[in-house]
Write a protein that holds these residues in place. Structure first.
Motif, PDB file in Angstrom:
ATOM      1  N   ARG A 106      61.933 -13.618  -7.906  1.00 23.39           N
ATOM      2  CA  ARG A 106      62.952 -15.322  -8.007  1.00 23.39           C
ATOM      3  C   ARG A 106      62.602 -16.149  -8.764  1.00 23.39           C
ATOM      4  O   ARG A 106      63.492 -16.634  -9.809  1.00 23.39           O
ATOM      5  N   GLY A 107      61.146 -16.308  -9.082  1.00 19.98           N
ATOM      6  CA  GLY A 107      60.665 -17.328 -10.064  1.00 19.98           C
ATOM      7  C   GLY A 107      61.055 -16.947 -11.334  1.00 19.98           C
ATOM      8  O   GLY A 107      61.215 -17.906 -12.237  1.00 19.98           O
ATOM      9  N   GLN A 108      61.165 -15.679 -11.803  1.00 20.50           N
ATOM     10  CA  GLN A 108      61.196 -15.185 -12.980  1.00 20.50           C
ATOM     11  C   GLN A 108      62.949 -15.411 -13.426  1.00 20.50           C
ATOM     12  O   GLN A 108      63.205 -15.445 -14.641  1.00 20.50           O
ATOM     13  N   ILE A 117      54.621 -20.012 -11.989  1.00 19.11           N
ATOM     14  CA  ILE A 117      55.023 -19.104 -10.578  1.00 19.11           C
ATOM     15  C   ILE A 117      53.893 -18.989  -9.750  1.00 19.11           C
ATOM     16  O   ILE A 117      53.980 -19.289  -8.367  1.00 19.11           O
ATOM     17  N   GLN A 118      52.716 -18.861 -10.279  1.00 23.59           N
ATOM     18  CA  GLN A 118      51.425 -18.801  -9.349  1.00 23.59           C
ATOM     19  C   GLN A 118      51.339 -20.157  -8.835  1.00 23.59           C
ATOM     20  O   GLN A 118      50.796 -20.332  -7.617  1.00 23.59           O
ATOM     21  N   GLU A 119      51.472 -21.002  -9.449  1.00 18.91           N
ATOM     22  CA  GLU A 119      51.412 -22.783  -8.978  1.00 18.91           C
ATOM     23  C   GLU A 119      52.186 -22.965  -7.830  1.00 18.91           C
ATOM     24  O   GLU A 119      52.045 -23.555  -6.919  1.00 18.91           O
ATOM     25  N   ASN A 120      53.711 -22.591  -8.271  1.00 17.59           N
ATOM     26  CA  ASN A 120      54.669 -22.718  -7.366  1.00 17.59           C
ATOM     27  C   ASN A 120      54.555 -21.910  -6.057  1.00 17.59           C
ATOM     28  O   ASN A 120      55.054 -22.322  -4.908  1.00 17.59           O
ATOM     29  N   TYR A 121      54.121 -20.916  -6.116  1.00 17.36           N
ATOM     30  CA  TYR A 121      53.762 -19.963  -5.211  1.00 17.36           C
ATOM     31  C   TYR A 121      52.820 -20.405  -4.254  1.00 17.36           C
ATOM     32  O   TYR A 121      53.164 -20.545  -2.898  1.00 17.36           O
ATOM     33  N   ILE A 155      62.993 -22.213  -2.557  1.00 16.97           N
ATOM     34  CA  ILE A 155      62.199 -23.503  -3.258  1.00 16.97           C
ATOM     35  C   ILE A 155      61.082 -22.951  -4.188  1.00 16.97           C
ATOM     36  O   ILE A 155      60.281 -23.990  -4.594  1.00 16.97           O
ATOM     37  N   ILE A 156      61.029 -21.699  -4.549  1.00 21.38           N
ATOM     38  CA  ILE A 156      59.891 -21.309  -5.665  1.00 21.38           C
ATOM     39  C   ILE A 156      60.075 -22.127  -7.120  1.00 21.38           C
ATOM     40  O   ILE A 156      59.157 -22.310  -7.563  1.00 21.38           O
ATOM     41  N   HIS A 157      61.281 -22.684  -7.256  1.00 18.49           N
ATOM     42  CA  HIS A 157      61.477 -23.196  -8.648  1.00 18.49           C
ATOM     43  C   HIS A 157      61.556 -24.847  -8.270  1.00 18.49           C
ATOM     44  O   HIS A 157      61.790 -25.601  -9.145  1.00 18.49           O
ATOM     45  N   LYS A 158      61.077 -25.361  -6.940  1.00 17.76           N
ATOM     46  CA  LYS A 158      60.835 -26.755  -6.777  1.00 17.76           C
ATOM     47  C   LYS A 158      62.254 -27.455  -7.053  1.00 17.76           C
ATOM     48  O   LYS A 158      62.370 -28.401  -7.913  1.00 17.76           O
ATOM     49  N   PRO A 159      63.156 -27.113  -6.100  1.00 14.95           N
ATOM     50  CA  PRO A 159      64.568 -27.421  -6.317  1.00 14.95           C
ATOM     51  C   PRO A 159      64.537 -29.005  -6.003  1.00 14.95           C
ATOM     52  O   PRO A 159      63.863 -29.628  -5.135  1.00 14.95           O
ATOM     53  N   THR A 160      65.610 -29.888  -6.552  1.00 11.52           N
ATOM     54  CA  THR A 160      65.657 -31.230  -6.218  1.00 11.52           C
ATOM     55  C   THR A 160      66.480 -31.092  -4.715  1.00 11.52           C
ATOM     56  O   THR A 160      66.291 -32.210  -3.847  1.00 11.52           O
TER      57      THR A 160
END
Length: 310
Positions: A106-108, A117-121, A155-160
């Motif tokens: 999903r992050g990709q 991706i690692q940081e967001n995971y 929320i893996i992409h840190k949505p608003t």
């Protein structure tokens, strides 16, 4: 975008399927960082509205602006999709992949770098406690574990903005509490805007703002306290001693009441009024219970009103 205008602005939104009008010109605004509850019965138009806001469905008329971008105009939809996360009622994850693999994929989709991706995971894992399930295949998870993974995916992409369509339906009370705690932490600690639909009115009671739709129309809006003041009431449940007939006294005091199974439910303006009634009836009462008006009462009374449109 002016924060006062709202991060989500919906103006005279309409959606028709042939001659059937699913959404009939609703307007509302959601402020940045707030928990917004969007309520209605099945078939009221909730899911249709959410699908439009998430760019999954074309509107028939009206205007929708999300984080400064208009839905359906130019590249607006693409920008909006990068700003939002969605937790659907039905899962969209691959049952053959592990939780970690699903979320990595999903992050990709959002063109995040491996480092991002690692940081967001780590970010999503901290909120959803994924350590115990990250290496398990999604298809082997329990309902509560699946829901944790579903929210992590969203929320893996840190949505608003995070859209949650009945996120705790079917979960046991302990898991519901865990999921709800994670949602509240996301809102309070990251200023993420939460757009929630739910059938659990106690969840709506902690929202900053509530909108209720009925048959495709907006019929009520306000804070939970504002709606409780208008549509709910406190009451005192009274069981009297057999030697006392309460009805003449209740009528004399012009108190509104209902009788069921020997229990009198008396409507009161506040718990202080309940105390005053109990004091005056001292010695005549077998048992009592003071009940605060709830969001369940609010929802039931709003939906029961005929032709009520704000």
């Amino acid at each position: 975008m002016s924060e006062q205008q709202g991060i989500i602005q919906v103006t005279n939104l309409m959606k028709s399927y042939g001659e059937f009008e699913a959404v009939k010109g609703i307007s509302f605004s959601v402020k940045k960082g707030e928990l917004f509850a969007f309520l209605g019965t099945n078939g009221a138009g909730k899911s249709t509205t959410i699908d439009i806001l998430c760019t999954l469905l074309k509107k028939s008329a009206g205007e929708v602006i999300i984080d400064g971008y208009k839905i359906g105009e130019g590249v607006g939809n693409n920008h909006i999709r990068k700003k939002i996360g969605v937790v659907f009622q039905e899962s969209v994850l691959d049952e053959r992949l592990t939780v970690f693999e699903n979320i990595l994929n999903r992050g990709q989709f959002y063109n995040l770098s491996k480092h991002q991706i690692q940081e967001n995971y780590q970010f999503v894992s901290d909120y959803l406690k994924l350590d115990d399930i990250q290496n398990k295949k999604y298809g082997t998870l329990s309902g509560g574990q699946r829901r944790r993974a579903d929210i992590a995916r969203a929320i893996i992409h840190k949505p608003t903005i995070l859209f949650l369509d009945e996120p705790t339906t079917g979960l046991d009370p302990q898991t519901r509490l865990f999921v709800w705690d994670a949602i509240k932490r996301l809102q309070e600690e990251t200023n993420m805007t939460i757009f929630l639909t739910t059938h659990y009115m106690e969840e709506a009671s902690v929202a900053n703002q509530v909108v209720v739709i009925k048959e495709g129309r907006l019929v009520a809006e306000g804070t939970p306290n504002q709606l409780k003041e208008k549509y709910a009431f406190d009451s005192v449940h009274l069981e009297f001693k057999h030697t006392f007939d309460p009805e003449p006294w209740l009528k004399e005091k012009q108190l509104s009441y209902a009788l069921k199974n020997s229990i009198y439910t008396v409507r009161v303006a506040s718990t202080l009024e309940a105390y005053d009634i109990l004091k005056k009836l001292e010695g005549q009462i077998q048992s009592f219970e003071v009940v605060k008006g709830s969001m369940d009462d609010v929802f039931i009374n709003i939906i029961a009103e005929k032709g009520s449109v704000v």
